[in-house]
Design a protein around this motif. Sequence first.
Motif, mmCIF file in Angstrom:
data_model
loop_
_atom_site.group_PDB
_atom_site.id
_atom_site.type_symbol
_atom_site.label_atom_id
_atom_site.label_comp_id
_atom_site.label_asym_id
_atom_site.label_seq_id
_atom_site.Cartn_x
_atom_site.Cartn_y
_atom_site.Cartn_z
ATOM 1 N N THR A 168 0.831 -1.201 0.000
ATOM 2 C CA THR A 168 0.000 0.000 0.000
ATOM 3 C C THR A 168 0.868 1.254 0.000
ATOM 4 O O THR A 168 0.560 2.234 -0.692
ATOM 5 C CB THR A 168 -0.945 -0.005 1.222
ATOM 6 O OG1 THR A 168 -1.685 -1.231 1.212
ATOM 7 C CG2 THR A 168 -1.895 1.162 1.203
ATOM 8 N N LEU A 169 1.959 1.232 0.753
ATOM 9 C CA LEU A 169 2.890 2.370 0.758
ATOM 10 C C LEU A 169 3.512 2.565 -0.619
ATOM 11 O O LEU A 169 3.641 3.700 -1.099
ATOM 12 C CB LEU A 169 3.979 2.169 1.813
ATOM 13 C CG LEU A 169 5.027 3.279 1.920
ATOM 14 C CD1 LEU A 169 4.376 4.611 2.294
ATOM 15 C CD2 LEU A 169 6.101 2.907 2.928
ATOM 16 N N LEU A 170 3.874 1.480 -1.291
ATOM 17 C CA LEU A 170 4.420 1.597 -2.647
ATOM 18 C C LEU A 170 3.393 2.192 -3.608
ATOM 19 O O LEU A 170 3.733 3.008 -4.468
ATOM 20 C CB LEU A 170 4.884 0.238 -3.161
ATOM 21 C CG LEU A 170 6.232 -0.241 -2.673
ATOM 22 C CD1 LEU A 170 6.517 -1.642 -3.196
ATOM 23 C CD2 LEU A 170 7.344 0.700 -3.079
ATOM 24 N N MET A 171 2.137 1.789 -3.458
ATOM 25 C CA MET A 171 1.074 2.365 -4.289
ATOM 26 C C MET A 171 0.983 3.875 -4.047
ATOM 27 O O MET A 171 0.913 4.662 -4.992
ATOM 28 C CB MET A 171 -0.266 1.695 -3.962
ATOM 29 C CG MET A 171 -1.455 2.298 -4.676
ATOM 30 S SD MET A 171 -3.034 1.544 -4.225
ATOM 31 C CE MET A 171 -3.152 1.904 -2.474
ATOM 32 N N TRP A 172 1.020 4.269 -2.789
ATOM 33 C CA TRP A 172 0.947 5.686 -2.430
ATOM 34 C C TRP A 172 2.158 6.443 -2.990
ATOM 35 O O TRP A 172 2.014 7.531 -3.543
ATOM 36 C CB TRP A 172 0.870 5.830 -0.910
ATOM 37 C CG TRP A 172 0.779 7.244 -0.454
ATOM 38 C CD1 TRP A 172 -0.349 8.016 -0.383
ATOM 39 C CD2 TRP A 172 1.859 8.069 -0.010
ATOM 40 N NE1 TRP A 172 -0.031 9.265 0.084
ATOM 41 C CE2 TRP A 172 1.327 9.327 0.326
ATOM 42 C CE3 TRP A 172 3.226 7.861 0.148
ATOM 43 C CZ2 TRP A 172 2.102 10.372 0.795
ATOM 44 C CZ3 TRP A 172 4.000 8.906 0.622
ATOM 45 C CH2 TRP A 172 3.444 10.146 0.939
ATOM 46 N N ILE A 173 3.348 5.872 -2.838
ATOM 47 C CA ILE A 173 4.558 6.515 -3.363
ATOM 48 C C ILE A 173 4.443 6.673 -4.882
ATOM 49 O O ILE A 173 4.784 7.724 -5.434
ATOM 50 C CB ILE A 173 5.825 5.715 -2.980
ATOM 51 C CG1 ILE A 173 6.104 5.863 -1.484
ATOM 52 C CG2 ILE A 173 7.036 6.161 -3.797
ATOM 53 C CD1 ILE A 173 7.212 4.962 -0.961
ATOM 54 N N GLY A 174 3.950 5.638 -5.562
ATOM 55 C CA GLY A 174 3.773 5.725 -7.011
ATOM 56 C C GLY A 174 2.832 6.851 -7.408
ATOM 57 O O GLY A 174 3.101 7.602 -8.358
ATOM 58 N N GLU A 175 1.740 6.993 -6.665
ATOM 59 C CA GLU A 175 0.798 8.083 -6.957
ATOM 60 C C GLU A 175 1.422 9.449 -6.668
ATOM 61 O O GLU A 175 1.185 10.411 -7.383
ATOM 62 C CB GLU A 175 -0.488 7.888 -6.156
ATOM 63 C CG GLU A 175 -1.310 6.718 -6.643
ATOM 64 C CD GLU A 175 -2.542 6.453 -5.814
ATOM 65 O OE1 GLU A 175 -2.710 7.068 -4.732
ATOM 66 O OE2 GLU A 175 -3.351 5.611 -6.241
ATOM 67 N N ARG A 176 2.227 9.537 -5.611
ATOM 68 C CA ARG A 176 2.896 10.812 -5.307
ATOM 69 C C ARG A 176 3.925 11.181 -6.391
ATOM 70 O O ARG A 176 4.067 12.338 -6.748
ATOM 71 C CB ARG A 176 3.600 10.751 -3.951
ATOM 72 C CG ARG A 176 2.712 10.557 -2.729
ATOM 73 C CD ARG A 176 1.696 11.674 -2.425
ATOM 74 N NE ARG A 176 0.576 11.811 -3.309
ATOM 75 C CZ ARG A 176 -0.521 11.052 -3.307
ATOM 76 N NH1 ARG A 176 -0.664 10.076 -2.468
ATOM 77 N NH2 ARG A 176 -1.488 11.274 -4.165
ATOM 78 N N ILE A 177 4.642 10.173 -6.888
ATOM 79 C CA ILE A 177 5.606 10.450 -7.960
ATOM 80 C C ILE A 177 4.868 10.934 -9.205
ATOM 81 O O ILE A 177 5.319 11.849 -9.891
ATOM 82 C CB ILE A 177 6.470 9.202 -8.272
ATOM 83 C CG1 ILE A 177 7.419 8.916 -7.108
ATOM 84 C CG2 ILE A 177 7.278 9.405 -9.564
ATOM 85 C CD1 ILE A 177 8.196 7.611 -7.238
ATOM 86 N N THR A 178 3.704 10.349 -9.471
ATOM 87 C CA THR A 178 2.911 10.778 -10.625
ATOM 88 C C THR A 178 2.464 12.227 -10.452
ATOM 89 O O THR A 178 2.538 13.014 -11.390
ATOM 90 C CB THR A 178 1.686 9.858 -10.806
ATOM 91 O OG1 THR A 178 2.147 8.521 -11.015
ATOM 92 C CG2 THR A 178 0.835 10.300 -11.982
ATOM 93 N N GLU A 179 2.023 12.593 -9.250
ATOM 94 C CA GLU A 179 1.515 13.945 -9.010
ATOM 95 C C GLU A 179 2.617 14.978 -8.816
ATOM 96 O O GLU A 179 2.530 16.089 -9.344
ATOM 97 C CB GLU A 179 0.613 13.949 -7.766
ATOM 98 C CG GLU A 179 -0.695 13.239 -7.966
ATOM 99 C CD GLU A 179 -1.532 13.211 -6.696
ATOM 100 O OE1 GLU A 179 -1.218 13.960 -5.750
ATOM 101 O OE2 GLU A 179 -2.489 12.421 -6.656
#
Length: 194
Positions: A168-179
Amino acid sequence: MFKTFKNALKVKEIRQKLLYTFIMMIIVRLGCQLPIPGTSKSAIQSVMGSLATSEAYSFFSAFTGGSLEKMSVFALSITPYITSSIIMQLLTIAIPKLEEIQKDGETGKKKIAKISRYITVMLAVVEATALAVGFGNSGVFGDTTAMTKLQYVGVIATVVITMTAGSTLLMWIGERITENGVGNGISVILVVNI
């Protein structure tokens, strides 16, 4: 090419996005090194050594950046999110209501993304449970025959919670990198791990 890169670094916004992405990549690689609480390093090496000859294991290990071999916090990697995204794409074709939601523009995309996140967590729990029980029976978490049922359940629960939180943290990090970073955060995480 170098001139273009040099000129791009002169722009403050691009420098900030690159720095943000770089910091997030460091966090991802650090998480790939942190072992799950309760794991036995010697038992991991013993069990993983016997699996190392398998092609499927080598393929999955590449996607996790070696996290699976170390039974780290990010052992599941970003694979539950990728699977969830594929499931949602297929469901939007099969279920007219989801197709309508997706066509609602930005609001619909946000709803689909929210559903994908929930599916990601559910898939992470299922995958983590399967890995925890499978590797637990192999002795990765110590001698399970010497544990009481409650101790064994506690170890498995700790592993499942840790792996699910890591994914879940990796998913969140991926979304933050996208934004906030260079974009395509999930792809960046995959590339960093591979």
